[in-house]
Design a protein around this motif. Structure first.
Motif, PDB file in Angstrom:
ATOM      1  N   GLU A  75       0.799  -1.289   0.022  1.00 25.13           N
ATOM      2  CA  GLU A  75       0.057  -0.082   0.063  1.00 25.13           C
ATOM      3  C   GLU A  75       0.974   1.400  -0.033  1.00 25.13           C
ATOM      4  O   GLU A  75       0.727   2.353  -0.625  1.00 25.13           O
ATOM      5  CB  GLU A  75      -0.878   0.048   1.241  1.00 25.13           C
ATOM      6  CG  GLU A  75      -2.008  -1.096   1.154  1.00 25.13           C
ATOM      7  CD  GLU A  75      -2.631  -1.184   2.633  1.00 25.13           C
ATOM      8  OE1 GLU A  75      -3.948  -1.308   2.378  1.00 25.13           O
ATOM      9  OE2 GLU A  75      -2.198  -0.949   3.495  1.00 25.13           O
ATOM     10  N   LEU A  76       1.938   1.085   0.745  1.00 24.92           N
ATOM     11  CA  LEU A  76       2.792   2.537   0.859  1.00 24.92           C
ATOM     12  C   LEU A  76       3.394   2.475  -0.567  1.00 24.92           C
ATOM     13  O   LEU A  76       3.749   3.694  -1.144  1.00 24.92           O
ATOM     14  CB  LEU A  76       4.009   2.170   1.823  1.00 24.92           C
ATOM     15  CG  LEU A  76       5.004   3.304   1.989  1.00 24.92           C
ATOM     16  CD1 LEU A  76       4.132   4.700   2.356  1.00 24.92           C
ATOM     17  CD2 LEU A  76       5.965   2.732   3.020  1.00 24.92           C
ATOM     18  N   ALA A  77       4.022   1.356  -1.353  1.00 20.64           N
ATOM     19  CA  ALA A  77       4.599   1.682  -2.503  1.00 20.64           C
ATOM     20  C   ALA A  77       3.551   2.162  -3.593  1.00 20.64           C
ATOM     21  O   ALA A  77       3.824   3.161  -4.287  1.00 20.64           O
ATOM     22  CB  ALA A  77       4.942   0.201  -3.074  1.00 20.64           C
ATOM     23  N   GLU A  78       2.350   1.673  -3.427  1.00 21.13           N
ATOM     24  CA  GLU A  78       1.014   2.318  -4.205  1.00 21.13           C
ATOM     25  C   GLU A  78       0.907   3.718  -4.253  1.00 21.13           C
ATOM     26  O   GLU A  78       0.768   4.515  -5.064  1.00 21.13           O
ATOM     27  CB  GLU A  78       0.108   1.376  -4.171  1.00 21.13           C
ATOM     28  CG  GLU A  78      -1.041   1.850  -5.129  1.00 21.13           C
ATOM     29  CD  GLU A  78      -2.305   0.856  -4.867  1.00 21.13           C
ATOM     30  OE1 GLU A  78      -3.449   1.509  -5.082  1.00 21.13           O
ATOM     31  OE2 GLU A  78      -2.314  -0.352  -4.486  1.00 21.13           O
ATOM     32  N   ASP A  79       0.876   4.064  -2.864  1.00 23.79           N
ATOM     33  CA  ASP A  79       0.820   5.548  -2.483  1.00 23.79           C
ATOM     34  C   ASP A  79       1.953   6.362  -3.114  1.00 23.79           C
ATOM     35  O   ASP A  79       1.635   7.479  -3.584  1.00 23.79           O
ATOM     36  CB  ASP A  79       0.832   5.894  -1.023  1.00 23.79           C
ATOM     37  CG  ASP A  79      -0.454   5.272  -0.339  1.00 23.79           C
ATOM     38  OD1 ASP A  79      -1.600   5.105  -1.178  1.00 23.79           O
ATOM     39  OD2 ASP A  79      -0.581   5.356   0.818  1.00 23.79           O
ATOM     40  N   PHE A  80       3.107   5.827  -3.039  1.00 26.11           N
ATOM     41  CA  PHE A  80       4.099   6.436  -3.636  1.00 26.11           C
ATOM     42  C   PHE A  80       4.307   6.688  -5.150  1.00 26.11           C
ATOM     43  O   PHE A  80       4.278   7.589  -5.662  1.00 26.11           O
ATOM     44  CB  PHE A  80       5.517   5.924  -3.213  1.00 26.11           C
ATOM     45  CG  PHE A  80       6.186   6.353  -1.989  1.00 26.11           C
ATOM     46  CD1 PHE A  80       6.386   7.844  -1.532  1.00 26.11           C
ATOM     47  CD2 PHE A  80       6.324   5.439  -0.977  1.00 26.11           C
ATOM     48  CE1 PHE A  80       6.756   8.193  -0.169  1.00 26.11           C
ATOM     49  CE2 PHE A  80       6.988   5.738   0.206  1.00 26.11           C
ATOM     50  CZ  PHE A  80       7.131   7.113   0.632  1.00 26.11           C
ATOM     51  N   ALA A  81       3.711   5.686  -5.795  1.00 30.33           N
ATOM     52  CA  ALA A  81       3.467   5.405  -7.300  1.00 30.33           C
ATOM     53  C   ALA A  81       2.470   6.487  -7.724  1.00 30.33           C
ATOM     54  O   ALA A  81       2.653   7.260  -8.885  1.00 30.33           O
ATOM     55  CB  ALA A  81       3.159   4.180  -7.620  1.00 30.33           C
ATOM     56  N   ASN A  82       1.376   6.883  -6.901  1.00 25.09           N
ATOM     57  CA  ASN A  82       0.297   7.504  -7.155  1.00 25.09           C
ATOM     58  C   ASN A  82       0.669   9.035  -6.926  1.00 25.09           C
ATOM     59  O   ASN A  82      -0.136   9.997  -7.369  1.00 25.09           O
ATOM     60  CB  ASN A  82      -1.000   7.097  -6.643  1.00 25.09           C
ATOM     61  CG  ASN A  82      -1.421   5.901  -6.872  1.00 25.09           C
ATOM     62  OD1 ASN A  82      -1.443   5.632  -8.168  1.00 25.09           O
ATOM     63  ND2 ASN A  82      -2.208   5.034  -6.171  1.00 25.09           N
ATOM     64  N   ALA A  83       1.662   9.400  -6.009  1.00 26.38           N
ATOM     65  CA  ALA A  83       1.920  10.774  -5.601  1.00 26.38           C
ATOM     66  C   ALA A  83       2.739  11.534  -6.708  1.00 26.38           C
ATOM     67  O   ALA A  83       3.026  11.001  -7.674  1.00 26.38           O
ATOM     68  CB  ALA A  83       2.807  10.759  -4.301  1.00 26.38           C
TER      69      ALA A  83
END
Length: 83
Positions: A75-83
């Motif tokens: 979820e953290l990696a996905e958040d970074f990718a979406n940022a």
């Protein structure tokens, strides 16, 4: 509000060197922390279950080795990718 009744040995609070009320509050808090850690409750819901203000619940999580931020590495990696 619903009520949960749990039987425990009379001597248990004495064995832990706490009062009955302290033992019961600790048991409520432990249950709330675990349900929060598992992602079953939000911090607000867990605080309500524990019978404490949300801020107090969050600040007490360290006593149980639980982070107030419950996010998986994916979820953290996905958040970074979406940022």
């Amino acid at each position: 509000m619903m009520q949960l009744v749990i039987d425990y040995p009379d001597a248990l609070p004495d064995a832990l060197r706490v009062s009955r009320n302290e033992f019961e509050q600790e048991a409520r808090m432990a249950m709330a922390v675990k349900l929060f850690e598992l992602g079953r409750l939000t911090s607000g819901q867990a605080a309500q279950l524990a019978g404490v203000p949300r801020v107090a619940f969050i600040l007490d999580l360290h006593r149980y080795g639980v982070s107030p931020i419950q996010i998986t590495p994916d979820e953290l990696a996905e958040d970074f990718a979406n940022a």
